[in-house]
Design a protein around this motif. Sequence first.
Motif, mmCIF file in Angstrom:
data_model
loop_
_atom_site.group_PDB
_atom_site.id
_atom_site.type_symbol
_atom_site.label_atom_id
_atom_site.label_comp_id
_atom_site.label_asym_id
_atom_site.label_seq_id
_atom_site.Cartn_x
_atom_site.Cartn_y
_atom_site.Cartn_z
ATOM 1 N N LEU A 33 37.538 44.888 32.655
ATOM 2 C CA LEU A 33 36.912 43.963 33.607
ATOM 3 C C LEU A 33 35.389 44.076 33.573
ATOM 4 O O LEU A 33 34.676 43.075 33.714
ATOM 5 C CB LEU A 33 37.434 44.208 35.024
ATOM 6 C CG LEU A 33 38.899 43.835 35.268
ATOM 7 C CD1 LEU A 33 39.327 44.233 36.674
ATOM 8 C CD2 LEU A 33 39.124 42.338 35.057
ATOM 9 N N ALA A 39 33.528 39.244 35.943
ATOM 10 C CA ALA A 39 34.717 39.924 36.465
ATOM 11 C C ALA A 39 34.401 41.222 37.193
ATOM 12 O O ALA A 39 35.302 41.834 37.774
ATOM 13 C CB ALA A 39 35.698 40.197 35.327
ATOM 14 N N SER A 40 33.144 41.638 37.176
ATOM 15 C CA SER A 40 32.773 42.865 37.875
ATOM 16 C C SER A 40 31.282 42.839 38.198
ATOM 17 O O SER A 40 30.541 41.968 37.727
ATOM 18 C CB SER A 40 33.101 44.102 37.018
ATOM 19 O OG SER A 40 32.284 44.119 35.858
ATOM 20 N N ARG A 50 40.087 37.334 43.564
ATOM 21 C CA ARG A 50 41.210 38.251 43.343
ATOM 22 C C ARG A 50 42.406 37.806 44.185
ATOM 23 O O ARG A 50 42.252 37.504 45.368
ATOM 24 C CB ARG A 50 40.845 39.680 43.730
ATOM 25 C CG ARG A 50 39.797 40.331 42.838
ATOM 26 C CD ARG A 50 39.447 41.711 43.364
ATOM 27 N NE ARG A 50 38.492 42.404 42.533
ATOM 28 C CZ ARG A 50 38.793 43.253 41.558
ATOM 29 N NH1 ARG A 50 40.068 43.531 41.324
ATOM 30 N NH2 ARG A 50 37.853 43.837 40.849
ATOM 31 N N LEU A 78 41.457 36.438 38.997
ATOM 32 C CA LEU A 78 42.222 37.627 38.603
ATOM 33 C C LEU A 78 43.456 37.749 39.481
ATOM 34 O O LEU A 78 43.357 37.852 40.700
ATOM 35 C CB LEU A 78 41.344 38.881 38.747
ATOM 36 C CG LEU A 78 42.061 40.237 38.648
ATOM 37 C CD1 LEU A 78 42.713 40.426 37.282
ATOM 38 C CD2 LEU A 78 41.073 41.370 38.934
ATOM 39 N N ASP A 109 46.990 40.536 35.310
ATOM 40 C CA ASP A 109 47.140 41.984 35.278
ATOM 41 C C ASP A 109 48.621 42.294 35.436
ATOM 42 O O ASP A 109 49.176 42.186 36.531
ATOM 43 C CB ASP A 109 46.319 42.593 36.416
ATOM 44 C CG ASP A 109 46.567 44.083 36.599
ATOM 45 O OD1 ASP A 109 47.220 44.687 35.723
ATOM 46 O OD2 ASP A 109 46.111 44.643 37.612
#
Length: 336
Positions: A33, A39-40, A50, A78, A109
């Motif tokens: 990520l 993503a981070s 998320r 995500l 995930d």
Amino acid sequence: MHALEFLADNKPFPAVAIVAMYGAERYFRTEVLRRIPGASGEEAELSLTRVAGDQAELKTVMTDLRTVSMFGDRRVLLIEDADPFVSENRAALEKYVAQPAKGSLLILDVKAWKKTERLFKLVEQHGLNIECGELKGVELLRWMQQIAKQEYGKALDRENASLIVAMAGDGLSMLRQEIAKLAALVGDTPTIAREDVIAAVGGWRTETTWVMLDALRDGHPGKALENLQKLFRAGESPAKILGGVVFTFRKFAEATELARQGEKLSVALNRAGVFASSVGAAEAYLKRLGFERASRILALLMEADSEIKGGSRTDPQLLLERLFVRLAGEVVVSDP
């Protein structure tokens, strides 16, 4: 591809619309990520959404993916622990992967992700499948050596990497922390040595364990039992103490088998992973023990492991003391 390969690639992140992260190693998910834009970090505050897999609804997910970001950046969605979501919406996801929304990235995930299924193959064709599998054995040690060298400029040989795992476990996040701690401890010294690992990773209990095992190997069972008592008084678990015994004496068992096959004993000990500085003492121990008794070391370790894990009602402390007597061989008269 495995996460190691993905993380080692210095090229810009490819313009794909879907990424599937699968496998049991959480550490790799976090690192993957970090490598994906949006993503981070600070970028994620504006672009990342998320959603828990057991709460994700297909209609909402698709709407979010096809909605243009207000800030003009790429929208990243995500779905964590996405296995139930994938199971319920496999056909719709297959259709989406073939014709994904522009300007959005869907990250799944998941734990189960079979290469034989159509969805996996479609993601392989249009996006990225990143395996976040656990590292074991040689692969784990090699990864540790790379971290030590590439990030801290320190040489870490396989024996000492194995020692760190024996003391700290095989969790990658913990191992990375231990390597960072060791790198800081040795300062300008280019190599992480056994003494550094014992001092930094395990503290006084680990040092006491090594003194105990060396005494047991060198024919001083009184000193070994004295240090065993110290560990018990400090609250050390029997299973952890046995783990240290197995870590050391299993190598002696392996060397005995190699010697039986014709290998010179000193060479066999080296091949079995005994520290170079300890080969002479280990060779003396096995010669004192004799081939017949040395051949039973592995069986003794397995028996103790089974009993301590619940196969016997006997006090674990007594079981360890009995194991020590069996492993000690002939007592050296100069026992301090």
